[in-house]
Design an enzyme around this catalytic site. Sequence first.
Site, mmCIF file in Angstrom:
data_model
loop_
_atom_site.group_PDB
_atom_site.id
_atom_site.type_symbol
_atom_site.label_atom_id
_atom_site.label_comp_id
_atom_site.label_asym_id
_atom_site.label_seq_id
_atom_site.Cartn_x
_atom_site.Cartn_y
_atom_site.Cartn_z
ATOM 1 N N ARG A 272 -11.041 -1.195 -17.350
ATOM 2 C CA ARG A 272 -11.523 -0.965 -16.022
ATOM 3 C C ARG A 272 -12.651 -1.413 -15.693
ATOM 4 N NH1 ARG A 272 -7.302 -1.425 -17.116
ATOM 5 N NH2 ARG A 272 -5.323 0.010 -16.830
ATOM 6 N N SER B 65 -3.845 5.821 -10.426
ATOM 7 C CA SER B 65 -4.524 6.606 -10.983
ATOM 8 C C SER B 65 -5.829 6.852 -10.635
ATOM 9 C CB SER B 65 -4.492 6.562 -12.495
ATOM 10 O OG SER B 65 -3.220 6.318 -13.075
ATOM 11 N N GLU C 127 -11.474 6.088 -11.332
ATOM 12 C CA GLU C 127 -11.114 4.279 -11.601
ATOM 13 C C GLU C 127 -11.438 3.915 -10.197
ATOM 14 O OE1 GLU C 127 -7.573 3.919 -13.767
ATOM 15 O OE2 GLU C 127 -7.057 2.078 -12.616
HETATM 16 C C1 LIG Z 1 0.838 2.706 -6.835
HETATM 17 C C2 LIG Z 1 -0.214 2.046 -7.838
HETATM 18 C C3 LIG Z 1 -0.188 1.767 -9.120
HETATM 19 C C4 LIG Z 1 -1.214 1.295 -9.699
HETATM 20 N N1 LIG Z 1 -1.326 0.877 -11.230
HETATM 21 C C5 LIG Z 1 -2.319 0.311 -11.545
HETATM 22 C C6 LIG Z 1 -1.968 -0.194 -12.746
HETATM 23 O O1 LIG Z 1 -1.033 0.274 -13.666
HETATM 24 N N2 LIG Z 1 -3.138 -0.687 -13.516
HETATM 25 C C7 LIG Z 1 -4.423 -0.802 -13.102
HETATM 26 O O2 LIG Z 1 -5.386 -1.440 -13.294
HETATM 27 N N3 LIG Z 1 -4.443 -0.494 -11.619
HETATM 28 C C8 LIG Z 1 -3.465 0.019 -10.943
HETATM 29 N N4 LIG Z 1 -3.521 0.335 -9.665
HETATM 30 C C9 LIG Z 1 -4.896 0.315 -8.969
HETATM 31 C C10 LIG Z 1 -4.967 -1.239 -8.204
HETATM 32 O O3 LIG Z 1 -3.703 -1.568 -7.843
HETATM 33 C C11 LIG Z 1 -5.714 -2.222 -8.764
HETATM 34 O O4 LIG Z 1 -7.151 -1.755 -9.240
HETATM 35 C C12 LIG Z 1 -5.942 -3.502 -8.034
HETATM 36 O O5 LIG Z 1 -6.214 -4.415 -9.025
HETATM 37 C C13 LIG Z 1 -6.724 -3.597 -6.977
HETATM 38 O O6 LIG Z 1 -6.786 -4.599 -6.225
HETATM 39 P P1 LIG Z 1 -6.792 -4.576 -4.735
HETATM 40 O O7 LIG Z 1 -6.941 -6.141 -4.355
HETATM 41 O O8 LIG Z 1 -6.090 -3.619 -3.791
HETATM 42 O O9 LIG Z 1 -8.485 -4.033 -4.583
HETATM 43 P P2 LIG Z 1 -9.019 -3.279 -3.476
HETATM 44 O O10 LIG Z 1 -8.626 -1.859 -3.588
HETATM 45 O O11 LIG Z 1 -9.002 -3.857 -2.057
HETATM 46 O O12 LIG Z 1 -10.803 -3.365 -3.870
HETATM 47 C C14 LIG Z 1 -11.126 -2.787 -5.209
HETATM 48 C C15 LIG Z 1 -12.680 -3.115 -5.327
HETATM 49 O O13 LIG Z 1 -12.514 -4.272 -5.702
HETATM 50 C C16 LIG Z 1 -13.606 -5.034 -5.008
HETATM 51 N N5 LIG Z 1 -12.795 -6.468 -4.730
HETATM 52 C C17 LIG Z 1 -11.434 -6.766 -4.114
HETATM 53 N N6 LIG Z 1 -11.270 -8.214 -3.991
HETATM 54 C C18 LIG Z 1 -12.549 -8.758 -4.338
HETATM 55 C C19 LIG Z 1 -13.178 -9.904 -4.523
HETATM 56 N N7 LIG Z 1 -12.492 -11.009 -4.274
HETATM 57 N N8 LIG Z 1 -14.295 -10.162 -5.036
HETATM 58 C C20 LIG Z 1 -15.215 -9.014 -5.216
HETATM 59 N N9 LIG Z 1 -14.606 -7.868 -5.216
HETATM 60 C C21 LIG Z 1 -13.602 -7.607 -4.799
HETATM 61 C C22 LIG Z 1 -13.659 -4.367 -3.664
HETATM 62 O O14 LIG Z 1 -14.722 -4.305 -2.980
HETATM 63 C C23 LIG Z 1 -13.602 -2.863 -4.159
HETATM 64 O O15 LIG Z 1 -14.701 -2.403 -4.661
HETATM 65 C C24 LIG Z 1 -2.445 1.069 -8.855
HETATM 66 C C25 LIG Z 1 -2.510 1.295 -7.624
HETATM 67 C C26 LIG Z 1 -1.434 1.699 -7.013
HETATM 68 C C27 LIG Z 1 -1.389 2.082 -5.368
#
Ligand SMILES: Cc1cc2nc3c(=O)[nH]c(=O)nc-3n(C[C@H](O)[C@H](O)[C@H](O)COP(=O)(O)OP(=O)(O)OC[C@H]3O[C@@H](n4cnc5c(N)ncnc54)[C@H](O)[C@@H]3O)c2cc1C
Length: 320
Positions: A170, A220, A310
């Site tokens: 992560r 998580s 995380e």
């Molecule tokens: C129901 C559920 C299940 C999940 N299961 C998992 C799992 O199994 N495994 C796992 O790893 N995660 C899981 N997650 C967490 C999440 O989905 C992941 O971390 C996902 O990859 C985050 O992507 P996002 O676009 O929503 O990021 P955001 O939440 O929008 O942003 C997260 C961070 O990334 C940065 N960021 C986003 N886009 C960019 C970009 N283009 N450039 C630079 N920085 C950026 C943001 O500034 C922020 O700091 C889960 C979440 C939920 C709600």
Amino acid sequence: MLKFIDNYLLKNITTLSIGGPAKKFAAVKTQEELVQAIQYAKENNLDYLIIGGGSNLLIADEGVNALVIKNEIVGISASGESKPTPEVPVKVKVKSGTPLQALVDYAISHQLAGLQKLAGIPGTVGGAIYGNAGAYGQAISDHLITVTTLNPNNLTIQQFNNPECRFGYRDSIFKKTHHFILEVEFQLTAGDTIELKKEAEQTLAARLIKYPKGIKCPGSFFKNLIASDLPAEILARIPAGKIVYGKIPAGTLLEIVGAKDQSVDGIEIAPYHANLFLNTGTGTAKAFYTLAKEYAKKVKEKFGVILEPEVQLINLPPLL
Ligand SMILES: Cc1cc2nc3c(=O)[nH]c(=O)nc-3n(C[C@H](O)[C@H](O)[C@H](O)COP(=O)(O)OP(=O)(O)OC[C@H]3O[C@@H](n4cnc5c(N)ncnc54)[C@H](O)[C@@H]3O)c2cc1C
């Protein structure tokens, strides 16, 4: 013309449905619009924050005194038209605002293996790279060749190869550089669409048990602990058989200190998973933070380890 919105409520774009107003907000659909947004922030002395799917965020109820940029830059393309073979891998380029699920679906339908177990992880490809998202033994970094970024300080384009991204559990270098991830290139090998589909469906079915439809959460909350990072005296206090793939699930320690089914003002810890904090509808960032801090403290007192979130805390102090 890029539209800037005042006081945009961020709870509208987080999977937790929590988050106060952003002073300014803009959704960008192209790289040019992203540059425009950064320039606007600089001219107006505003900080900026990029958000993808909002699926890994706990944002303060007070919101953020910044320009929040929602990344909607999407697109997928592949090298060559022919079908993949075991000898000739296919290079796939994807823009960072593309939903991760769209990339997984693309790979499966083009007979490309290596991403199918990421099925069901919400959010964008950019967000997945930032935190090296993964599940069921697969990570977004596994078949990645390069990440192209925009350095917001001097607005130059930079490329990072896989080792330069310093991927870890992560973790990636982008948590330190704060570059904007623009595009990612993967090298994928041939797979069988029916088999890949089956794996993705099994993954989705397993995920539905932990994350039922409509759940309001950020995934998580705490990172699991890497067993080899812990001193022997701490490991000795962890119940036998609780180390899975070299990691001690944060949920196991939280469960031992009684976190399951606890709640504060609309935030509940799932009765079936102690590392899953949910908004039942009326929850606030304050209540979430209070509950998470309370149980992180209990874990520290009992096991002497500090659980690290995380989830990205926005405009909130470190938990411990
Ligand atoms: C129901 C559920 C299940 C999940 N299961 C998992 C799992 O199994 N495994 C796992 O790893 N995660 C899981 N997650 C967490 C999440 O989905 C992941 O971390 C996902 O990859 C985050 O992507 P996002 O676009 O929503 O990021 P955001 O939440 O929008 O942003 C997260 C961070 O990334 C940065 N960021 C986003 N886009 C960019 C970009 N283009 N450039 C630079 N920085 C950026 C943001 O500034 C922020 O700091 C889960 C979440 C939920 C709600």
